[in-house]
Design a protein around this motif. Structure first.
Motif, mmCIF file in Angstrom:
data_model
loop_
_atom_site.group_PDB
_atom_site.id
_atom_site.type_symbol
_atom_site.label_atom_id
_atom_site.label_comp_id
_atom_site.label_asym_id
_atom_site.label_seq_id
_atom_site.Cartn_x
_atom_site.Cartn_y
_atom_site.Cartn_z
ATOM 1 N N THR A 86 4.139 1.619 -0.754
ATOM 2 C CA THR A 86 5.015 1.775 -1.917
ATOM 3 C C THR A 86 4.214 2.186 -3.157
ATOM 4 O O THR A 86 4.758 2.812 -4.077
ATOM 5 C CB THR A 86 5.796 0.475 -2.211
ATOM 6 N N ALA A 87 2.912 1.886 -3.163
ATOM 7 C CA ALA A 87 2.074 2.258 -4.299
ATOM 8 C C ALA A 87 1.494 3.663 -4.159
ATOM 9 O O ALA A 87 1.140 4.291 -5.175
ATOM 10 C CB ALA A 87 0.930 1.260 -4.459
ATOM 11 N N THR A 88 1.387 4.171 -2.927
ATOM 12 C CA THR A 88 0.695 5.447 -2.715
ATOM 13 C C THR A 88 1.608 6.590 -2.277
ATOM 14 O O THR A 88 1.197 7.745 -2.315
ATOM 15 C CB THR A 88 -0.419 5.278 -1.655
ATOM 16 N N HIS A 115 0.835 -1.209 0.000
ATOM 17 C CA HIS A 115 0.000 0.000 0.000
ATOM 18 C C HIS A 115 0.866 1.255 0.000
ATOM 19 O O HIS A 115 0.634 2.172 -0.806
ATOM 20 C CB HIS A 115 -0.916 -0.002 1.226
ATOM 21 N N ALA A 139 8.274 4.904 -4.494
ATOM 22 C CA ALA A 139 8.092 4.209 -5.773
ATOM 23 C C ALA A 139 9.408 3.566 -6.224
ATOM 24 O O ALA A 139 10.462 4.210 -6.232
ATOM 25 C CB ALA A 139 7.595 5.183 -6.828
#
Length: 476
Positions: free
Chosen positions: A39-41, A37, A46
């Motif tokens: 690393t994606a947001t 969550h 990123a």
């Protein structure tokens, strides 16, 4: 055994089947989901690897470790979470994971679960029985039945047994180093992460001394006679893992006190509820994952300071500063289970004696090791609370190749022990795969009198006829 090798060699076909695993070795699914969550947001994460840790202090320590290898390690903090991110790199990944594994620094699965719930990434918590009151007080209350001369301040709770061992060792090592004492003795073959802690945190490689035979009291005495002024302390398991050997504790304790060395004891194999040892030690560092958390659904640890020890006040202060804080829900679950410990142990130990008798009389079984093995039975009996208090661990070897037996055996297989569920593993393959697969490693095991094919069994509370029946079927 194909799957054991597949796990150790990270075969994609095997790893794809592993949804979860022992939580210091495989990052828990809740933690992985939470990491995914963030690393994606979070744009700054990123394309980076993120580790979530048990505290901000643990994150600081991990970042310091990684800084020696990369300038790209960065602290992460958000929503009460702490961690470290770094560029994607197999070397950095292995370094970070091994460090957190060795000293028990991963975020708790229940803490990760609570954050997933807060973020509405899961609909509800897993339903489980927990203790409704002060869980830490309840855990300590039960522990004092096994450690009756202690106060709450002497009983430091940790999120895992390895974190307890790390805290106890660092407390003693830092105090003794101030006195010019830096040499540490390891008595016998110990659990792999305990060995890793000793090697990682002793001042120099020469300050780590492996005493291969913990039963050779004369050799231990000679080491003290020659190096006593430099010896900081001794770390011993009671009994050892996996050979289940018990050294002469009274004699070793006398040597330590005579020469000013600290004695750290780990009774995880048999449990603090089976042994009377604190008066011999400066501190006990034990897993509470075993026996006290007998459902096998959490990890926890204990540092117990001997209040009568000469450095008790300073060790208490330093260990408290080193130990990680257990997450409150982990303690609430442990407090709901720990009251069963003595009843669970009694059943496990009754089963253990029956299984040992069966194995010792089977023509296809070569060696059987347990707490009452003749080589150190008297040493063990002197510290056992009762004649039946043996713990549940049995190690054994076969006269024929191990693999066909292991593949036929219809018992649960895995790397832990001390649960209501019987569990068996090909221990050296899981703990020391590098040793069982190389000529130098096999020679090292031979020097320590360990058969690479040794099997480690810990009895559960099932009807003993079922345990023996499964073994008999596989031996047929």
């Amino acid at each position: 055994m194909r799957d054991v090798r597949g796990y150790e060699e990270k075969d994609p076909a095997t790893m794809a089947q592993l949804a979860s695993g022992y939580p210091r070795f495989l990052v828990h699914p809740f933690s992985r989901q939470l990491i995914a969550h963030y690393t994606a947001t979070v744009p700054a994460l990123a394309g980076r690897t993120l580790w979530l840790t048990s505290s901000s202090r643990m994150a600081d320590n991990l970042a310091t470790l990684l800084a020696a290898k990369t300038k790209g390690a960065k602290l992460f903090s958000s929503d009460g979470l702490s961690g470290v991110s770094h560029p994607v790199s197999p070397e950095l990944y292995a370094l970070a994971k091994t460090y957190l594994q060795n000293i028990g620094g991963f975020i708790s699965s229940r803490e990760a679960e609570d954050h997933l719930l807060r973020l509405k990434l899961i609909p509800a918590r897993f339903a489980e029985k927990t203790f409704p009151g002060d869980a830490g007080a309840e855990v300590r209350r039960v522990l004092r039945t096994a450690l009756p001369d202690t106060t709450d301040d002497d009983l430091l709770l940790a999120p895992s047994g390895m974190n307890a061992i790390h805290a106890a060792f660092r407390a003693s090592a830092s105090l003794q180093a101030e006195r010019g004492r830096t040499v540490w003795l390891q008595l016998g073959w110990l659990y792999l992460d305990t060995i890793a802690i000793l090697k990682r945190f002793t001042s120099t490689p020469a300050d780590y001394v492996y005493v291969r035979d913990p039963l050779d009291q004369d050799a231990i005495a000679r080491i003290f006679a020659k190096h006593g002024a430099r010896i900081a302390g001794v770390v011993a398991e009671l009994p050892t893992n996996p050979l289940i050997q018990t050294p002469d504790l009274a004699a070793i304790s006398h040597l330590c006190r005579q020469h000013g060395a600290h004695l750290i004891l780990d009774p995880s194999v048999a449990s603090v509820f089976a042994l009377k040892i604190l008066h011999h030690a400066d501190s006990i560092a034990s897993s509470l994952t075993k026996y006290t958390a007998s459902e096998g659904d959490l990890t926890a640890g204990l540092v117990a300071i001997n209040p009568a020890g000469r450095d008790a006040d300073e060790l208490r202060r330093r260990a408290a500063a080193e130990v990680e804080p257990p997450y409150f829900r982990e303690l609430a679950r442990l407090a709901a289970e720990i009251g069963e410990t003595e009843a669970v142990l009694a059943k496990i130990q009754a089963n253990t004696a029956r299984v040992v008798a069966y194995l010792e009389n089977h023509p296809k079984v070569r060696d059987v090791y347990w707490a009452l093995h003749p080589a150190s039975r008297e040493n063990y009996q002197r510290i056992a609370r009762t004649p039946e208090a043996t713990g549940g661990m049995i190690s054994f070897t076969l006269r024929a190749p191990m693999e066909p037996f292991y593949d036929r055996l219809r018992l649960p297989k895995g790397p832990s022990f001390g649960m209501k569920t019987t569990l068996i593993c090909s221990f050296m393959y899981l703990a020391h795969y590098d040793l069982v697969t190389t000529p130098a490693g096999i020679a090292e095991l031979a020097a320590s009198r360990i058969d690479p094919d040794i099997l480690r069994l810990c009895c559960g509370v099932e009807p003993v006829e079922e345990i023996i029946g499964a073994i008999a079927e596989a031996l047929a």
